[in-house]
Structures are given as structure tokens and as C-alpha cells.
Design an enzyme around this catalytic site. Sequence first.
Site, PDB file in Angstrom:
ATOM      1  N   ASN A 184     -10.340  -0.490   0.059  1.00 56.19           N
ATOM      2  CA  ASN A 184      -8.884  -0.326   0.072  1.00 56.19           C
ATOM      3  C   ASN A 184      -8.314  -0.888  -1.236  1.00 56.19           C
ATOM      4  OD1 ASN A 184      -6.131  -0.657   0.437  1.00 56.19           O
ATOM      5  ND2 ASN A 184      -6.295  -1.460   2.523  1.00 56.19           N
ATOM      6  N   HIS A 244      -3.397   7.073   2.199  1.00 53.69           N
ATOM      7  CA  HIS A 244      -3.847   5.757   1.747  1.00 53.69           C
ATOM      8  C   HIS A 244      -5.197   5.454   2.384  1.00 53.69           C
ATOM      9  CE1 HIS A 244      -4.257   1.588   0.988  1.00 53.69           C
ATOM     10  NE2 HIS A 244      -3.873   1.189   2.181  1.00 53.69           N
ATOM     11  N   CYS A 286       0.810  -1.227   0.000  1.00 52.06           N
ATOM     12  CA  CYS A 286       0.000   0.000   0.000  1.00 52.06           C
ATOM     13  C   CYS A 286       0.845   1.279   0.000  1.00 52.06           C
ATOM     14  CB  CYS A 286      -0.953  -0.002   1.183  1.00 52.06           C
ATOM     15  SG  CYS A 286      -1.973  -1.477   1.227  1.00 52.06           S
TER      16      CYS A 286
HETATM   17  O1  UT7 Z   1      -3.814  -1.267   3.538  1.00 48.97           O
HETATM   18  C1  UT7 Z   1      -3.296  -1.740   4.747  1.00 48.97           C
HETATM   19  C2  UT7 Z   1      -3.948  -3.001   5.141  1.00 48.97           C
HETATM   20  N1  UT7 Z   1      -4.990  -3.062   6.078  1.00 48.97           N
HETATM   21  C3  UT7 Z   1      -5.454  -2.162   6.987  1.00 48.97           C
HETATM   22  O2  UT7 Z   1      -5.085  -1.051   7.076  1.00 48.97           O
HETATM   23  C4  UT7 Z   1      -6.483  -2.652   7.934  1.00 48.97           C
HETATM   24  C5  UT7 Z   1      -6.314  -2.136   9.334  1.00 48.97           C
HETATM   25  N2  UT7 Z   1      -7.273  -2.713  10.252  1.00 48.97           N
HETATM   26  C6  UT7 Z   1      -8.594  -2.422  10.214  1.00 48.97           C
HETATM   27  O3  UT7 Z   1      -9.035  -1.637   9.386  1.00 48.97           O
HETATM   28  C7  UT7 Z   1      -9.499  -3.046  11.261  1.00 48.97           C
HETATM   29  O4  UT7 Z   1      -8.700  -3.700  12.210  1.00 48.97           O
HETATM   30  C8  UT7 Z   1     -10.545  -4.033  10.671  1.00 48.97           C
HETATM   31  C9  UT7 Z   1     -11.562  -3.274   9.850  1.00 48.97           C
HETATM   32  C10 UT7 Z   1      -9.858  -5.081   9.809  1.00 48.97           C
HETATM   33  C11 UT7 Z   1     -11.279  -4.738  11.797  1.00 48.97           C
HETATM   34  O5  UT7 Z   1     -11.897  -3.783  12.638  1.00 48.97           O
HETATM   35  P1  UT7 Z   1     -11.761  -3.904  14.212  1.00 48.97           P
HETATM   36  O6  UT7 Z   1     -12.507  -2.783  14.780  1.00 48.97           O
HETATM   37  O7  UT7 Z   1     -10.288  -4.016  14.540  1.00 48.97           O
HETATM   38  O8  UT7 Z   1     -12.546  -5.236  14.507  1.00 48.97           O
HETATM   39  P2  UT7 Z   1     -12.038  -6.574  15.222  1.00 48.97           P
HETATM   40  O9  UT7 Z   1     -11.174  -7.356  14.297  1.00 48.97           O
HETATM   41  O10 UT7 Z   1     -11.496  -6.217  16.571  1.00 48.97           O
HETATM   42  O11 UT7 Z   1     -13.396  -7.324  15.413  1.00 48.97           O
HETATM   43  C12 UT7 Z   1     -14.460  -6.823  16.246  1.00 48.97           C
HETATM   44  C13 UT7 Z   1     -15.617  -7.783  16.187  1.00 48.97           C
HETATM   45  C14 UT7 Z   1     -15.213  -9.232  16.447  1.00 48.97           C
HETATM   46  O12 UT7 Z   1     -16.281  -9.851  17.137  1.00 48.97           O
HETATM   47  P3  UT7 Z   1     -16.240 -10.074  18.718  1.00 48.97           P
HETATM   48  O13 UT7 Z   1     -14.991 -10.878  18.969  1.00 48.97           O
HETATM   49  O14 UT7 Z   1     -16.155  -8.693  19.287  1.00 48.97           O
HETATM   50  O15 UT7 Z   1     -17.507 -10.774  18.994  1.00 48.97           O
HETATM   51  C15 UT7 Z   1     -15.104  -9.818  15.067  1.00 48.97           C
HETATM   52  O16 UT7 Z   1     -15.294 -11.217  15.057  1.00 48.97           O
HETATM   53  O17 UT7 Z   1     -16.197  -7.762  14.891  1.00 48.97           O
HETATM   54  C16 UT7 Z   1     -16.214  -9.088  14.348  1.00 48.97           C
HETATM   55  N3  UT7 Z   1     -15.989  -8.994  12.905  1.00 48.97           N
HETATM   56  C17 UT7 Z   1     -16.982  -8.802  12.020  1.00 48.97           C
HETATM   57  N4  UT7 Z   1     -18.311  -8.693  12.167  1.00 48.97           N
HETATM   58  C18 UT7 Z   1     -19.053  -8.502  11.060  1.00 48.97           C
HETATM   59  C19 UT7 Z   1     -14.801  -9.019  12.236  1.00 48.97           C
HETATM   60  N5  UT7 Z   1     -15.010  -8.855  10.925  1.00 48.97           N
HETATM   61  C20 UT7 Z   1     -16.355  -8.721  10.765  1.00 48.97           C
HETATM   62  C21 UT7 Z   1     -17.178  -8.516   9.649  1.00 48.97           C
HETATM   63  N6  UT7 Z   1     -18.513  -8.405   9.830  1.00 48.97           N
HETATM   64  N7  UT7 Z   1     -16.672  -8.412   8.390  1.00 48.97           N
END
Ligand code: UT7
Length: 325
Positions: free
Chosen positions: A282, A252, A112
Site C-alpha cells: 500500500n 487504491h 490514501c
Molecule cells: O490505505 C488504507 C489503510 N489501510 C487499509 O486499508 C487496511 C485495511 N485492513 C486490512 O487490510 C486488514 O484488516 C489487515 C490486513 C490489516 C488485517 O487482516 P485481517 O484479516 O483483518 O486480520 P486480523 O487483524 O483480524 O487478524 C487475524 C489474525 C489475528 O490472530 P488471532 O487473533 O486470530 O489469533 C492476528 O493477531 O491474524 C493475526 N495477525 C497476523 N499474523 C501474522 C495480524 N497481523 C499478522 C501478521 N502476520 N502480520
Amino acid sequence: MIGKIEGTGAYAPVQIWDNNRLAELVDTNDEWIRERTGIVKRHVAEEGETTALIAAKAAEAALENAGVSAEEIDLIIVATTSPGNLVPNTACEVQHLIGASHATCFDLNGACTGFIFALNTAQAYLAQGIYSNALIVGAECLSNLVDWTDRSTCILFGDGAGAAVLRAVEEGYYAQMTHSMGSKGSVLTCASRNKRLPGARMDSGAQDPKTFLHMDGGEVFKFAVSRMPEAIKELLRQEQTAAEEIDYFILHQANARIVSAVAKKLGLDLDRFPMNITEYGNTSSASIPILLDELNQAGKLKRGMKLVLAGFGGGLSYGASLIVW
Ligand code: UT7
């Protein structure tokens, strides 16, 4: 000599998948995706729509915007993590598609941060007087690398391409700051699909799961919101420029919450941080040039404006450029 951006262009596949379409594939929903990422839809390449094809369309748009012909281009750099082929490289394919017969062409994989690395590389060639005109493109078909059964990644990524034409001029300004952290590489990975044991059959089994994009989302998030403001501050300090002098911070587009957090850490209003993640998701190395083109086409960029472009991602790597439009 310095490279001045003479024109920009962008292209994204016409097929659009909204969040509801993804909810048909994995256990997710529109509300979660919007709230946690800011994404509403993304463009997804159709069969036969390759990284090179979308890169060439963005390149043609940039050439037209710059008023430069393909024949005048000396150098083409395509930043991509998702090339259609390893050989020939995407830049050579673009050269052929647009008819830039005099150009020297190569790809660069900086994930990225790729567009920032491509811009730096082109600037170095132009500053040395080696070339006069360069075309740089960030292009991705990430839909090929995504595991469409993994809700933690598939909701984030999209396909698209953005391009810029640079012309060497006597007087101008360019500054940059980049860093790589190979020791943190395991946070964001995608293994090569070309690894086989010597002598193994071509049809030996299903695709290795390691060859899909894997990410520790939380770690990448923390890395982004700490390192991006640091890099921007470091660059501005080096250039003795106050953050208040910057007209736009073109970051980005990985997550709207990351952009907001960076603005907050810099103590600046969010209105100087344009976003289009809603429309594209993204698109990795394509996200900065797509956003740059959007601002350019909307007439929001005036000559003399100071812009910071900044990216972060796989490697891990991050970096920022300061340009005067
Ligand atoms: O270009 C560079 C590459 N990538 C990035 O920059 C990504 C950087 N990271 C992020 O943008 C975020 O960490 C994510 C969007 C990937 C995830 O968001 P988050 O707020 O960190 O969520 P999390 O992984 O902590 O998950 C929170 C909850 C979990 O459930 P519990 O354990 O709280 O019950 C996940 O299982 O959300 C759940 N979850 C989802 N629910 C619905 C994770 N993915 C999903 C989903 N839909 N797609």
C-alpha cells in the site's frame, strides 16, 4: 476547459523487501501476508532517498510521456502524507529538482485519497482557465512512518510515487465525488512529530509511539468495502453512466481482498479491476497513479476509454473520479 491527462510516470525505490524480510523483523510469515493482503513485496527507500526525490523521478517520467517540458508546467501539486520536510513543501522541492521554474507549487495531505483530491484541485484550476498545464504527483515514503515492530501495520505499507501531466483542452470530460468523515478519524492515525512543549529540550527522550501509523485494520476494511462501492455507484448515477460502460476501475491498492469485495459488490468481473499490490504493498496517495501509469505503459489504455479512479483512507475520506482517457 477541462484537464486531459497527457502523460503518466512512476518511480519506486530500487530496494525491495519481500515478505520473508519482514518475517525477520516481526512475528509474521509470507503465507499470512499473501493470503490476507495479496502483498508479496514492497519498495523501501534507502537513507537519503526522500519523498521529493522519488516524486521528482515520477514527475520527470510523466513529463517525458506527455511530451511536455518542465518549463511549461504552471502548477505542481504533490499529494503526500509523508513529506521529508514540512517547509519547504515537497512540491517546491520537486519544482527545483525538475526545473519547473514557472510553476506554482503546493502539497496536499489527503492520505490514501490524496491523488483524487489532487486531481480534483488541478481540474478546478484548469477549468477556471487559471492555468494551462498541471503536474500532479502522489508520493510517499511510508517506511518513515511505520513502526517496524508492529506486524499489524508494517507488512502493509511501501514507498513509491506516481504522476500525471494534465493539459487544459476546450472539449473534454471529468466528474468526481468525494466525502470526508472527520468523526471517524481515530481509526487511522499518525501524530505529528513536531509537537514539543514550549521550552522542552530537543533531545528529550524517545520517539512518541503516537507518531507512528496506527490503524484499526478491521474498521478500515469495513469502511472501505462499504463506502467505495457506494461512492462509485453515486458517481455513476450522477453521471448517468452504467458500470458496464467502465473499462477499468483503478482502485487504491490497500488490500487485494478489498478490491475483490468492491468488484463483487458492484456485481462486476474482477478483470476490470487491475491490481499491482503484489509488487508495491500500500503506497497510499501513490498507489492510484502508479497503477494508472502501469496500464498506460503497457498500452492497455486507449483514447476514449472510460476509467473510474477511486480511493479511501485516513481522515477518514473517500472519493472517485470518472475520466475519459
Ligand atoms: O490505505 C488504507 C489503510 N489501510 C487499509 O486499508 C487496511 C485495511 N485492513 C486490512 O487490510 C486488514 O484488516 C489487515 C490486513 C490489516 C488485517 O487482516 P485481517 O484479516 O483483518 O486480520 P486480523 O487483524 O483480524 O487478524 C487475524 C489474525 C489475528 O490472530 P488471532 O487473533 O486470530 O489469533 C492476528 O493477531 O491474524 C493475526 N495477525 C497476523 N499474523 C501474522 C495480524 N497481523 C499478522 C501478521 N502476520 N502480520
